[in-house]
Design an enzyme around this catalytic site. Structure first.
Site, PDB file in Angstrom:
ATOM      1  N   CYS A 113      54.198  36.336  39.731  1.00 16.15           N
ATOM      2  CA  CYS A 113      54.645  34.961  40.016  1.00 16.15           C
ATOM      3  C   CYS A 113      55.545  34.400  38.917  1.00 16.15           C
ATOM      4  CB  CYS A 113      53.450  34.053  40.248  1.00 16.15           C
ATOM      5  SG  CYS A 113      52.350  34.673  41.532  1.00 16.15           S
ATOM      6  N   HIS A 253      54.990  26.857  38.977  1.00 17.68           N
ATOM      7  CA  HIS A 253      54.701  27.836  40.024  1.00 17.68           C
ATOM      8  C   HIS A 253      53.708  27.202  40.990  1.00 17.68           C
ATOM      9  CE1 HIS A 253      53.394  31.180  42.273  1.00 17.68           C
ATOM     10  NE2 HIS A 253      52.239  31.324  41.642  1.00 17.68           N
ATOM     11  N   ASN A 283      51.574  29.798  48.228  1.00 15.61           N
ATOM     12  CA  ASN A 283      52.016  30.471  47.010  1.00 15.61           C
ATOM     13  C   ASN A 283      52.970  31.606  47.398  1.00 15.61           C
ATOM     14  OD1 ASN A 283      52.262  32.134  44.774  1.00 15.61           O
ATOM     15  ND2 ASN A 283      50.099  32.026  44.201  1.00 15.61           N
TER      16      ASN A 283
HETATM   17  N1  COA Z   1      37.334  29.462  53.766  1.00 19.84           N
HETATM   18  C1  COA Z   1      36.056  29.107  53.678  1.00 19.84           C
HETATM   19  N2  COA Z   1      35.265  29.481  52.673  1.00 19.84           N
HETATM   20  C2  COA Z   1      35.788  30.245  51.712  1.00 19.84           C
HETATM   21  C3  COA Z   1      37.131  30.647  51.736  1.00 19.84           C
HETATM   22  C4  COA Z   1      37.915  30.230  52.824  1.00 19.84           C
HETATM   23  N3  COA Z   1      39.198  30.567  52.939  1.00 19.84           N
HETATM   24  N4  COA Z   1      37.370  31.395  50.654  1.00 19.84           N
HETATM   25  C5  COA Z   1      36.230  31.458  49.962  1.00 19.84           C
HETATM   26  N5  COA Z   1      35.268  30.761  50.591  1.00 19.84           N
HETATM   27  C6  COA Z   1      33.891  30.582  50.193  1.00 19.84           C
HETATM   28  C7  COA Z   1      33.395  31.670  49.266  1.00 19.84           C
HETATM   29  O1  COA Z   1      33.013  32.817  50.022  1.00 19.84           O
HETATM   30  C8  COA Z   1      32.235  31.000  48.611  1.00 19.84           C
HETATM   31  O2  COA Z   1      31.132  31.026  49.480  1.00 19.84           O
HETATM   32  P1  COA Z   1      29.658  31.354  48.913  1.00 19.84           P
HETATM   33  O3  COA Z   1      29.390  30.246  47.945  1.00 19.84           O
HETATM   34  O4  COA Z   1      28.848  31.324  50.153  1.00 19.84           O
HETATM   35  O5  COA Z   1      29.791  32.678  48.269  1.00 19.84           O
HETATM   36  C9  COA Z   1      32.678  29.554  48.490  1.00 19.84           C
HETATM   37  O6  COA Z   1      33.740  29.381  49.452  1.00 19.84           O
HETATM   38  C10 COA Z   1      33.183  29.170  47.110  1.00 19.84           C
HETATM   39  O7  COA Z   1      34.048  30.204  46.682  1.00 19.84           O
HETATM   40  P2  COA Z   1      34.804  30.105  45.306  1.00 19.84           P
HETATM   41  O8  COA Z   1      35.622  31.349  45.100  1.00 19.84           O
HETATM   42  O9  COA Z   1      33.861  29.691  44.214  1.00 19.84           O
HETATM   43  O10 COA Z   1      35.770  28.891  45.628  1.00 19.84           O
HETATM   44  P3  COA Z   1      36.710  28.153  44.642  1.00 19.84           P
HETATM   45  O11 COA Z   1      36.386  26.724  44.615  1.00 19.84           O
HETATM   46  O12 COA Z   1      36.846  28.867  43.342  1.00 19.84           O
HETATM   47  O13 COA Z   1      38.113  28.287  45.373  1.00 19.84           O
HETATM   48  C11 COA Z   1      40.113  29.541  45.196  1.00 19.84           C
HETATM   49  C12 COA Z   1      38.652  29.569  45.600  1.00 19.84           C
HETATM   50  C13 COA Z   1      40.709  30.918  45.463  1.00 19.84           C
HETATM   51  C14 COA Z   1      40.858  28.512  46.032  1.00 19.84           C
HETATM   52  C15 COA Z   1      40.208  29.166  43.689  1.00 19.84           C
HETATM   53  O14 COA Z   1      39.380  30.018  42.914  1.00 19.84           O
HETATM   54  C16 COA Z   1      41.587  29.257  43.161  1.00 19.84           C
HETATM   55  O15 COA Z   1      42.418  28.448  43.451  1.00 19.84           O
HETATM   56  N6  COA Z   1      41.890  30.269  42.291  1.00 19.84           N
HETATM   57  C17 COA Z   1      43.206  30.546  41.810  1.00 19.84           C
HETATM   58  C18 COA Z   1      43.887  31.515  42.738  1.00 19.84           C
HETATM   59  C19 COA Z   1      45.372  31.550  42.566  1.00 19.84           C
HETATM   60  O16 COA Z   1      46.029  30.536  42.563  1.00 19.84           O
HETATM   61  N7  COA Z   1      45.912  32.765  42.401  1.00 19.84           N
HETATM   62  C20 COA Z   1      47.290  32.979  42.241  1.00 19.84           C
HETATM   63  C21 COA Z   1      47.715  32.668  40.848  1.00 19.84           C
HETATM   64  S1  COA Z   1      49.376  33.052  40.612  1.00 19.84           S
END
Ligand code: COA
Length: 326
Positions: A113, A253, A283
């Site tokens: 990215c 980004h 993204n």
């Molecule tokens: N829909 C519904 N539920 C979802 C889901 C979706 N699309 N994706 C994950 N979940 C669930 C998980 O399975 C988890 O369930 P559980 O508690 O039963 O295990 C719950 O939601 C929480 O998951 P978690 O990973 O802790 O959520 P989060 O608040 O961290 O959000 C992201 C997940 C990916 C949105 C967040 O971690 C994030 O933004 N990370 C950065 C990713 C990114 O930007 N990457 C590129 C960088 S260049």
């Protein structure tokens, strides 16, 4: 010393829109969850007959048109991408072929990215050294082809698109003031595509294990992203004796809204300073910054003399900033 100034921008987003409601139909997710956790409402998906070089070429033609520069005047083409048409040759070579201008240098930058900001730095330094005068820099991705559409943790985040900028050698103060590039390879496994390089060569077994698709540990990525984006933004300001209040347009980004808001809060930025379009495009990896830059530029929001800060973070991990006097 000459300055490397952006004299034209362009972008291309594929026509097909995939909304969160569309995702609900085949994935255990909801519009409410995706919007509250990421701010993303929809993303673009490339058509089956579109490849990364096609998206890149469309964005490039727009940028060249705005710049009033004919393709034949280009000395170099750099594409930041992790989803090129082929492992090699470079997608930039295919863009060069599409533009019909054999001869000039063309290469890709693989910094996930952060690819566009890395590429912009390469271009600016070539121009500042006096070696060349005119460079086309592109960020282009078709992430949709390497996403695991059964993995709700990753596939909801990404989209396809391309953005481009033409840089030209100019006298005067306007242009790239400085850029700052970093990486920490110890984080490589938090966001990556396992196959198929030399570590995992193509195999039916590897396909079954979905090695060709993106893997990510979202929580860990989140924390490092916010810290790195803030630090490298402050590094750029510090190098130029500027403060956060001097920024007219902060173009991060577009990873997701929560990362952007946490970074903006940490830096003390006001809403009106921050350019956000992640709600519409998700993204788009290396394409996100040039697409946002082009949108703001075409809307007439960026005026001559404005201070623009580009701020990137991605797999590797890589992170980078570029401070521009428009
Ligand atoms: N829909 C519904 N539920 C979802 C889901 C979706 N699309 N994706 C994950 N979940 C669930 C998980 O399975 C988890 O369930 P559980 O508690 O039963 O295990 C719950 O939601 C929480 O998951 P978690 O990973 O802790 O959520 P989060 O608040 O961290 O959000 C992201 C997940 C990916 C949105 C967040 O971690 C994030 O933004 N990370 C950065 C990713 C990114 O930007 N990457 C590129 C960088 S260049």
């Amino acid at each position: 010393m000459k300055k490397a100034r952006i004299v034209g921008t362009g972008s291309y987003l594929p026509e097909k829109i995939l909304t969160n409601f569309d995702l609900e139909k085949f994935l255990d997710t909801s519009d409410e969850w995706i919007v509250s956790r990421t701010g993303i409402r929809e993303r673009r998906i490339a058509a089956a007959d579109e490849n990364t070089s096609d998206l890149a070429t469309r964005a490039a033609r727009q940028a060249l048109d705005m710049a009033g520069i004919s393709p034949g005047d280009l000395d170099m083409i750099i594409v930041g991408t992790i989803t090129g048409d082929y492992p090699w040759p470079a997608t930039s070579c295919l863009v060069q072929k599409n533009l019909g201008i054999p001869g000039c240098a063309a290469f890709d930058v693989s910094a996930a990215c952060s690819g566009f900001v890395y590429a912009l730095d390469m271009a600016a330094r070539q121009i500042e050294s006096g070696a060349i005068k005119t460079v086309l820099v592109i960020g282009a991705e078709i992430l949709s082809r390497i996403l695991d559409w059964e993995d709700r943790n990753t596939c909801i985040l990404f989209g396809d698109g391309a953005g481009a900028a033409v840089l030209k050698a100019e006298d005067g103060p306007n242009g790239v003031l400085s850029s700052h590039l970093h990486a920490d390879g110890s984080f490589w496994e938090l966001l990556y595509q396992p196959g198929f390089g030399t570590r995992h060569t193509p195999s039916a077994e590897g396909m079954d294990q979905r090695l060709h698709l993106v893997r990510m540990q979202g929580n860990e990525v989140f924390k490092v992203a916010v810290r790195s984006l803030s630090d490298v933004a402050l590094e750029a300001l510090g190098a130029n004796g500027m403060a956060v209040a001097d920024i007219d347009h902060f173009i991060p980004h577009q990873a997701n809204r929560r990362i952007l808001e946490a970074t903006a809060r940490r830096l003390g930025l006001k809403d009106e300073q921050v350019v956000i379009n992640v709600d519409r495009f998700g993204n788009t990896s290396g394409a996100s910054i040039p697409i946002a830059l082009d949108e703001a530029n075409r809307a007439g929001k960026i005026k001559e003399g404005d201070v623009v800060l580009l701020d990137a973070f991605g797999g590797g991990f890589t992170w980078a900033s570029s401070l521009l006097l428009w």
